[in-house]
Design a protein around this motif. Structure first.
Motif, PDB file in Angstrom:
ATOM      1  N   LEU A   1       0.825  -1.209   0.000  1.00  0.00           N
ATOM      2  CA  LEU A   1       0.000   0.000   0.000  1.00  0.00           C
ATOM      3  C   LEU A   1       0.863   1.264   0.000  1.00  0.00           C
ATOM      4  CD1 LEU A   1      -3.017  -0.871   2.321  1.00  0.00           C
ATOM      5  CD2 LEU A   1      -2.650  -1.358  -0.105  1.00  0.00           C
ATOM      6  N   ALA A   2       2.006   1.194   0.662  1.00  0.00           N
ATOM      7  CA  ALA A   2       2.935   2.327   0.609  1.00  0.00           C
ATOM      8  C   ALA A   2       3.574   2.425  -0.776  1.00  0.00           C
ATOM      9  CB  ALA A   2       4.006   2.191   1.690  1.00  0.00           C
ATOM     10  N   ASN A   3       3.942   1.301  -1.352  1.00  0.00           N
ATOM     11  CA  ASN A   3       4.562   1.320  -2.681  1.00  0.00           C
ATOM     12  C   ASN A   3       3.598   1.842  -3.746  1.00  0.00           C
ATOM     13  OD1 ASN A   3       6.915   0.250  -1.634  1.00  0.00           O
ATOM     14  ND2 ASN A   3       6.441  -1.853  -2.214  1.00  0.00           N
ATOM     15  N   HIS A   4       2.300   1.594  -3.549  1.00  0.00           N
ATOM     16  CA  HIS A   4       1.289   2.077  -4.492  1.00  0.00           C
ATOM     17  C   HIS A   4       0.832   3.501  -4.187  1.00  0.00           C
ATOM     18  CE1 HIS A   4       0.231  -1.334  -7.098  1.00  0.00           C
ATOM     19  NE2 HIS A   4       0.397  -2.126  -6.058  1.00  0.00           N
ATOM     20  N   GLY A   5       1.175   4.018  -3.021  1.00  0.00           N
ATOM     21  CA  GLY A   5       0.769   5.373  -2.679  1.00  0.00           C
ATOM     22  C   GLY A   5      -0.563   5.489  -1.978  1.00  0.00           C
ATOM     23  N   TYR A   6      -1.167   4.366  -1.600  1.00  0.00           N
ATOM     24  CA  TYR A   6      -2.361   4.447  -0.763  1.00  0.00           C
ATOM     25  C   TYR A   6      -1.981   4.966   0.613  1.00  0.00           C
ATOM     26  CZ  TYR A   6      -4.893   1.742  -4.264  1.00  0.00           C
ATOM     27  OH  TYR A   6      -5.492   1.322  -5.422  1.00  0.00           O
ATOM     28  N   LEU A   7      -0.828   4.526   1.092  1.00  0.00           N
ATOM     29  CA  LEU A   7      -0.178   5.113   2.247  1.00  0.00           C
ATOM     30  C   LEU A   7       0.953   5.999   1.728  1.00  0.00           C
ATOM     31  CD1 LEU A   7       0.162   1.953   4.538  1.00  0.00           C
ATOM     32  CD2 LEU A   7      -1.483   3.828   4.809  1.00  0.00           C
ATOM     33  N   PRO A   8       1.372   7.020   2.463  1.00  0.00           N
ATOM     34  CA  PRO A   8       2.514   7.814   2.020  1.00  0.00           C
ATOM     35  C   PRO A   8       3.706   6.909   1.710  1.00  0.00           C
ATOM     36  CG  PRO A   8       1.451   8.855   3.887  1.00  0.00           C
ATOM     37  CD  PRO A   8       0.788   7.522   3.729  1.00  0.00           C
ATOM     38  N   HIS A   9       4.369   7.163   0.602  1.00  0.00           N
ATOM     39  CA  HIS A   9       5.420   6.261   0.145  1.00  0.00           C
ATOM     40  C   HIS A   9       6.528   6.086   1.177  1.00  0.00           C
ATOM     41  CE1 HIS A   9       8.725   4.674  -2.396  1.00  0.00           C
ATOM     42  NE2 HIS A   9       7.722   4.106  -3.056  1.00  0.00           N
ATOM     43  N   GLY A  10       6.788   7.102   1.949  1.00  0.00           N
ATOM     44  CA  GLY A  10       7.836   7.004   2.969  1.00  0.00           C
ATOM     45  C   GLY A  10       7.464   6.097   4.119  1.00  0.00           C
ATOM     46  N   GLY A  11       6.180   5.816   4.301  1.00  0.00           N
ATOM     47  CA  GLY A  11       5.730   4.899   5.345  1.00  0.00           C
ATOM     48  C   GLY A  11       5.828   5.437   6.752  1.00  0.00           C
ATOM     49  N   ARG A  12       5.897   6.741   6.901  1.00  0.00           N
ATOM     50  CA  ARG A  12       6.111   7.337   8.223  1.00  0.00           C
ATOM     51  C   ARG A  12       4.932   8.233   8.630  1.00  0.00           C
ATOM     52  NH1 ARG A  12      11.404   6.575   9.708  1.00  0.00           N
ATOM     53  NH2 ARG A  12      12.785   5.895   8.002  1.00  0.00           N
ATOM     54  N   ASP A  13       4.768   8.355   9.949  1.00  0.00           N
ATOM     55  CA  ASP A  13       3.803   9.294  10.530  1.00  0.00           C
ATOM     56  C   ASP A  13       2.400   9.089   9.947  1.00  0.00           C
ATOM     57  OD1 ASP A  13       5.983  10.397  11.917  1.00  0.00           O
ATOM     58  OD2 ASP A  13       6.432  11.743  10.244  1.00  0.00           O
ATOM     59  N   LEU A  14       1.923   7.859  10.054  1.00  0.00           N
ATOM     60  CA  LEU A  14       0.620   7.495   9.509  1.00  0.00           C
ATOM     61  C   LEU A  14      -0.449   7.675  10.574  1.00  0.00           C
ATOM     62  CD1 LEU A  14       1.766   4.165   7.800  1.00  0.00           C
ATOM     63  CD2 LEU A  14       1.822   6.491   6.849  1.00  0.00           C
ATOM     64  N   ASP A  15      -1.440   8.495  10.302  1.00  0.00           N
ATOM     65  CA  ASP A  15      -2.505   8.681  11.276  1.00  0.00           C
ATOM     66  C   ASP A  15      -3.661   7.727  10.989  1.00  0.00           C
ATOM     67  OD1 ASP A  15      -4.026   9.822   9.201  1.00  0.00           O
ATOM     68  OD2 ASP A  15      -3.582  11.874   9.829  1.00  0.00           O
ATOM     69  N   ARG A  16      -4.630   7.723  11.876  1.00  0.00           N
ATOM     70  CA  ARG A  16      -5.746   6.783  11.801  1.00  0.00           C
ATOM     71  C   ARG A  16      -6.509   6.891  10.477  1.00  0.00           C
ATOM     72  NH1 ARG A  16      -8.155   4.378  16.095  1.00  0.00           N
ATOM     73  NH2 ARG A  16      -7.029   5.825  17.445  1.00  0.00           N
ATOM     74  N   ASP A  17      -6.880   8.106  10.089  1.00  0.00           N
ATOM     75  CA  ASP A  17      -7.680   8.266   8.879  1.00  0.00           C
ATOM     76  C   ASP A  17      -6.931   7.790   7.639  1.00  0.00           C
ATOM     77  OD1 ASP A  17      -9.856   9.231  10.237  1.00  0.00           O
ATOM     78  OD2 ASP A  17      -9.398  11.351   9.851  1.00  0.00           O
ATOM     79  N   THR A  18      -5.626   8.013   7.604  1.00  0.00           N
ATOM     80  CA  THR A  18      -4.821   7.589   6.455  1.00  0.00           C
ATOM     81  C   THR A  18      -4.813   6.077   6.320  1.00  0.00           C
ATOM     82  OG1 THR A  18      -3.394   9.549   6.611  1.00  0.00           O
ATOM     83  CG2 THR A  18      -2.516   7.634   5.436  1.00  0.00           C
ATOM     84  N   VAL A  19      -4.586   5.376   7.433  1.00  0.00           N
ATOM     85  CA  VAL A  19      -4.519   3.916   7.393  1.00  0.00           C
ATOM     86  C   VAL A  19      -5.885   3.317   7.097  1.00  0.00           C
ATOM     87  CG1 VAL A  19      -3.964   1.836   8.714  1.00  0.00           C
ATOM     88  CG2 VAL A  19      -2.520   3.871   8.922  1.00  0.00           C
ATOM     89  N   LEU A  20      -6.932   3.826   7.757  1.00  0.00           N
ATOM     90  CA  LEU A  20      -8.272   3.296   7.525  1.00  0.00           C
ATOM     91  C   LEU A  20      -8.706   3.514   6.079  1.00  0.00           C
ATOM     92  CD1 LEU A  20      -8.209   3.142  10.629  1.00  0.00           C
ATOM     93  CD2 LEU A  20     -10.547   4.011  10.652  1.00  0.00           C
ATOM     94  N   GLY A  21      -8.413   4.686   5.554  1.00  0.00           N
ATOM     95  CA  GLY A  21      -8.787   4.986   4.175  1.00  0.00           C
ATOM     96  C   GLY A  21      -8.024   4.151   3.164  1.00  0.00           C
TER      97      GLY A  21
END
Length: 264
Positions: A43-63
């Protein structure tokens, strides 16, 4: 099984020619934060999560999990909160980075399907081809059944127990191990049949990339806690059958913790 632990690691392994929800894929760069979980890394590699994989908040991960694989927000929320509580070394944290999940015996555990045990390496964020080759050896057919998925997991437990002098699988790790197998069956396969195309799972693990190029599409219905718990139960049942049947693999009697049943 305790819901919070099952959910914790369940979540604790898309180009113009594909659906509009697809996003471009880019491999991780040096310095990016990654986890022991191939799905979260994908999901990070695809950009659903920030590519850097850092400082992920609840809404970002759930979405991200809802958009990419149609896992519902309540189930992901259980995972996210447990991950914060168990892996982030900061009181009242509201964000996590993927590398936090490497913490041994919090969510990460021995006998991974694709990572080395902590006794041998501290790089549980890095795919290990030799370990995954053992996992794949239990999938002889183009379609993986629940029984074959359970056999692969059990085989890794037995190998880890036999070769790792510091082998440990506490209850959290055991339930996480079951849930990890259940999640690839429900997220990438047929929930009712309990089957998944082997190439989809191999592609996810080996490339940390959603297998859209192979024809996979995310579930058309939302995947919930009920789906995860039902498939986890099937994995446990097949594990028990393997442990007590004629096809049981070697070293089962020596498994330290737990030996069998719902604990597996």
């Amino acid at each position: 099984m305790k819901t919070i632990f099952v959910a914790t690691v369940a979540i604790a392994g898309l180009c113009s020619a594909y659906p509009k929800a697809a996003r471009d894929w880019k491999p991780s760069d040096l310095g990016d934060s990654r986890s022991p979980c191939p799905l979260l890394n994908a999901l990070a590699n695809h950009g659903y999560l920030p590519h850097g994989g850092r400082d992920l908040d609840r809404d970002t991960v759930l979405g991200a999990l809802k958009e990419a694989v149609n896992i519902d927000r309540p189930l992901t929320d259980i995972f996210f909160q447990a991950a914060l509580n168990m892996t982030v070394p900061l009181a009242n944290a509201t964000e996590l980075s993927l590398h936090h999940l490497i913490q041994h015996n919090a969510i990460e555990h021995d006998a991974s399907l694709s990572r080395p045990d902590a006794f041998f390496s501290s790089h549980q964020d890095v795919f290990d081809p030799a370990i995954f080759a053992e996992t794949r050896s239990y999938w002889p057919d183009p379609v993986i059944s629940v029984r074959q998925a359970a056999a692969a997991r059990l085989g890794r437990l037995q190998t880890s127990n036999r070769t790792n002098p510091a082998f440990e699988l506490n209850k959290t790790g055991a339930l996480a191990s079951v849930a990890e197998t259940a999640i690839y069956l429900i997220a990438f396969g047929d929930v009712e049949a309990g089957t998944v195309r082997r190439e989809y799972v191999e592609y996810l693990f080996e490339h940390e990339r959603l297998p859209l190029e192979l024809g996979w599409e995310k579930s058309k219905f939302v995947l919930t806690q009920a789906h995860l718990e039902a498939m986890s139960g099937r994995v446990v049942a097949e594990t028990n059958s393997l442990l007590h049947g004629a096809s049981v693999m070697d070293a089962t009697a020596d498994l330290q913790s737990p030996p069998a049943g719902d604990e597996l």
